[in-house]
Write an enzyme that holds these catalytic residues in place. Structure first.
Site, mmCIF file in Angstrom:
data_model
loop_
_atom_site.group_PDB
_atom_site.id
_atom_site.type_symbol
_atom_site.label_atom_id
_atom_site.label_comp_id
_atom_site.label_asym_id
_atom_site.label_seq_id
_atom_site.Cartn_x
_atom_site.Cartn_y
_atom_site.Cartn_z
ATOM 1 N N ASN A 151 3.743 -5.518 5.808
ATOM 2 C CA ASN A 151 2.590 -6.318 6.237
ATOM 3 C C ASN A 151 3.012 -7.624 6.904
ATOM 4 O O ASN A 151 2.286 -8.144 7.757
ATOM 5 C CB ASN A 151 1.670 -6.589 5.047
ATOM 6 C CG ASN A 151 0.951 -5.340 4.587
ATOM 7 O OD1 ASN A 151 0.327 -4.641 5.367
ATOM 8 N ND2 ASN A 151 1.064 -5.031 3.302
ATOM 9 N N ASP B 212 -4.631 6.977 10.041
ATOM 10 C CA ASP B 212 -4.272 5.670 10.605
ATOM 11 C C ASP B 212 -2.871 5.674 11.218
ATOM 12 O O ASP B 212 -2.464 4.702 11.870
ATOM 13 C CB ASP B 212 -4.388 4.562 9.554
ATOM 14 C CG ASP B 212 -3.481 4.767 8.341
ATOM 15 O OD1 ASP B 212 -2.585 5.642 8.379
ATOM 16 O OD2 ASP B 212 -3.664 4.050 7.341
ATOM 17 N N HIS C 40 0.125 5.344 7.007
ATOM 18 C CA HIS C 40 0.294 5.679 5.598
ATOM 19 C C HIS C 40 0.539 7.170 5.433
ATOM 20 O O HIS C 40 -0.210 7.985 5.982
ATOM 21 C CB HIS C 40 -0.953 5.262 4.802
ATOM 22 C CG HIS C 40 -1.150 3.788 4.744
ATOM 23 N ND1 HIS C 40 -1.922 3.119 5.669
ATOM 24 C CD2 HIS C 40 -0.669 2.849 3.886
ATOM 25 C CE1 HIS C 40 -1.926 1.829 5.383
ATOM 26 N NE2 HIS C 40 -1.173 1.647 4.313
ATOM 27 N N SER D 230 0.805 -1.218 0.000
ATOM 28 C CA SER D 230 0.000 0.000 0.000
ATOM 29 C C SER D 230 0.841 1.272 0.000
ATOM 30 O O SER D 230 0.389 2.322 -0.474
ATOM 31 C CB SER D 230 -0.941 0.005 1.217
ATOM 32 O OG SER D 230 -0.197 -0.118 2.422
ATOM 33 N N GLY E 231 -1.986 -4.383 1.094
ATOM 34 C CA GLY E 231 -2.108 -5.618 1.856
ATOM 35 C C GLY E 231 -1.128 -6.703 1.471
ATOM 36 O O GLY E 231 -1.077 -7.749 2.125
#
Length: 255
Positions: A148, A229, A232, A83, A120
């Site tokens: 991840n 979040d 990011h 991502s 992801g």
């Protein structure tokens, strides 16, 4: 008399060539003249075949020479990651790929920058999709995977193995690589963090490829540079990342 008129070879994008032959012989018996005409016909067909082969070989040689003499052809860079590469949560124009392309162009390197980031993605998922992601036959792959894995607590040995296989496949295809490092979040513990964080410098050294140590350098944990979040980067954060990594991308490409 033998007349050969407008002999040409058809090529893609051109009309069919004109292939017209006229044979004239007088004062001979029909059977003998027919044999002579057949002999001339086969001789001419052999001549035309040689011409076609020669033209084809010349075209192939010319194309090869043109490729060799065109070092300024735009290189292709594939951004292969998760991502962070994909531009999660951002308008398309604010993502990492378009901003990197613009930064490289401003530095004098006009490149085709292809966004092959999938939100992801783990290193296992990246390894599984590697072949079809490389159909663009890139000159350079910016390899950014592993975040991840760390967030999910994947065994660092597995992450190391997956990244190693990706690197080996790219090197087998004679593709340059810029390995981009990631760091485990502190809540994973010191032992896990030490094992995970060592993956990238170890692989860079083993495979003799350049390493950009940490993708989020200068951005991580700064609320002003990240989305809600906290993981990011926002548009400002992407600008900082691009400013730091662009010279490494240019160096890895050899430009």
């Amino acid at each position: 008399m033998i007349t050969c008129r407008n002999v040409s070879i058809s090529t893609p994008g051109q009309g069919a060539g004109v292939n017209s032959f006229t044979f004239t012989r007088a004062g001979h018996h029909l059977f003998g003249a027919g044999l002579r005409r057949m002999g001339v016909f086969f001789a001419l067909m052999a001549f035309v075949s040689v011409c076609v082969f020669g033209l084809s070989a010349h075209a192939q040689t010319t194309n090869t020479a043109n490729e060799a003499n065109n070092p300024d052809q735009k290189p292709t860079i594939v951004l292969f990651g998760d991502s962070l590469i994909a531009g999660y949560g951002l308008p398309q124009q604010d993502g990492f790929a378009p901003k990197l392309a613009a930064a490289l162009k401003n530095a004098g390197l006009d490149a085709n920058v292809i966004n092959s980031g999938v939100s992801g993605d783990t290193t296992a998922a990246g390894l599984a999709r590697l072949d079809w992601a490389m159909v663009d036959k890139p000159d350079l792959v910016v390899l950014e995977l592993g975040a991840n894995d760390a967030l999910r607590g994947v065994d660092p040995a597995q992450t190391r193995s997956n990244l190693g296989k990706i690197i080996e496949k790219l090197q087998a295809g004679k593709i340059r690589i810029l390995l981009v490092g990631m760091m485990a979040p502190p809540n994973m513990g010191k032992e896990y963090g030490a094992e995970f964080n060592s993956i990238y410098p170890d692989l860079a050294k083993k495979h003799q490829i350049p390493l950009y140590p940490f993708f989020l350098d200068g951005v991580v944990a700064d609320p002003a540079l990240n989305q809600g979040d906290g993981m990011h980067p926002n548009a400002r954060g992407v600008d900082i990342i691009v400013g730091k990594i662009a010279p490494a991308v240019q160096d890895a490409l050899g430009k």
